[in-house]
Design a protein around this motif. Sequence first.
Motif, PDB file in Angstrom:
ATOM      1  N   LYS A 164       0.775  -1.244   0.122  1.00 23.90           N
ATOM      2  CA  LYS A 164       0.006   0.044  -0.195  1.00 23.90           C
ATOM      3  C   LYS A 164       0.856   1.185  -0.082  1.00 23.90           C
ATOM      4  N   GLU A 167       1.937   1.666  -3.477  1.00 27.03           N
ATOM      5  CA  GLU A 167       1.059   2.321  -4.287  1.00 27.03           C
ATOM      6  C   GLU A 167       0.986   4.021  -4.086  1.00 27.03           C
ATOM      7  N   MET A 168       1.157   4.335  -2.678  1.00 26.35           N
ATOM      8  CA  MET A 168       0.934   5.744  -2.418  1.00 26.35           C
ATOM      9  C   MET A 168       2.096   6.493  -3.059  1.00 26.35           C
ATOM     10  N   SER A 171       1.406   6.898  -6.763  1.00 23.56           N
ATOM     11  CA  SER A 171       0.237   7.872  -6.969  1.00 23.56           C
ATOM     12  C   SER A 171       0.538   9.240  -6.687  1.00 23.56           C
ATOM     13  N   LEU A 175      -0.583  11.106  -9.726  1.00 28.01           N
ATOM     14  CA  LEU A 175      -1.597  12.022  -9.412  1.00 28.01           C
ATOM     15  C   LEU A 175      -1.446  13.214  -8.508  1.00 28.01           C
ATOM     16  N   ALA A 179      -4.372  14.361  -4.345  1.00 24.60           N
ATOM     17  CA  ALA A 179      -5.017  13.252  -4.770  1.00 24.60           C
ATOM     18  C   ALA A 179      -4.769  12.126  -4.130  1.00 24.60           C
ATOM     19  N   THR A 180      -3.542  11.750  -3.739  1.00 26.12           N
ATOM     20  CA  THR A 180      -3.115  10.685  -3.056  1.00 26.12           C
ATOM     21  C   THR A 180      -3.325  10.711  -1.607  1.00 26.12           C
ATOM     22  N   ASN A 182      -6.118  12.243  -0.360  1.00 25.85           N
ATOM     23  CA  ASN A 182      -7.721  11.806  -0.355  1.00 25.85           C
ATOM     24  C   ASN A 182      -7.844  10.589  -0.573  1.00 25.85           C
ATOM     25  N   ASN A 183      -6.777   9.938  -1.264  1.00 27.39           N
ATOM     26  CA  ASN A 183      -7.524   8.285  -1.521  1.00 27.39           C
ATOM     27  C   ASN A 183      -6.983   7.486  -0.447  1.00 27.39           C
ATOM     28  N   TYR A 184      -5.704   7.862   0.093  1.00 36.78           N
ATOM     29  CA  TYR A 184      -5.003   6.836   0.833  1.00 36.78           C
ATOM     30  C   TYR A 184      -5.016   7.283   2.328  1.00 36.78           C
ATOM     31  N   GLN A 186      -5.461   7.748   6.212  1.00 32.21           N
ATOM     32  CA  GLN A 186      -6.448   6.994   7.018  1.00 32.21           C
ATOM     33  C   GLN A 186      -6.883   7.932   8.161  1.00 32.21           C
TER      34      GLN A 186
END
Length: 186
Positions: A164, A167-168, A171, A175, A179-180, A182-184, A186
């Motif tokens: 994960k 992925e960040m 991203s 992106l 955006a990262t 907002n999406n990741y 926690q």
Amino acid sequence: MKYLIAGLGNIGPEYALTRHNAGFMVLDRLAANHGFTFSFEKLAFVAEWKHKGRQFYFIKPTTFMNLSGKAIRYYMDYYKIAPENLLVVVDELQLDFGTLRLKPKGSHGGQNGLRNIEEVLGNQNYARLRIGIGNNFPRGRQVDYVLKPFSKEEMSDLPLILDKAGEMVISYCTLGVQATMNNYNQ
């Protein structure tokens, strides 16, 4: 677009699976998942990877955690990386184990690697991805805790956390930071 991703840690087999090496572990996992390799260069282990029109430069400083700024400054200059395209991946005592948090800038929060980067760069204006390692240690035993390997339970969860975090990183570079987050986050 060029990005420098610096994973923080300490070199040597005795530190390989310790909490303080979470930054190294994220970059190693990315390399394993995407087929690039690190080579020993000046002040760091270095890897390059192209993805979605972006040039990624990964470094794992060999200067030890508390002097990470020297390697980061060198490779920012060498690759001509703007501060807004620097991402530092680092362990974080103040986050529960497995929590991942991306920030566009901020204080070192007592983390000596970030403190040194701030001193060398002269500012706090770089992104950091903090990998939560928890703070389950007796008062005054912080150094022992961060230089100790992850527990068996933590080790079983670690691959998903490292994936994960990887992925960040991708991203962030493709992106953008907002955006990262907002999406990741926690």
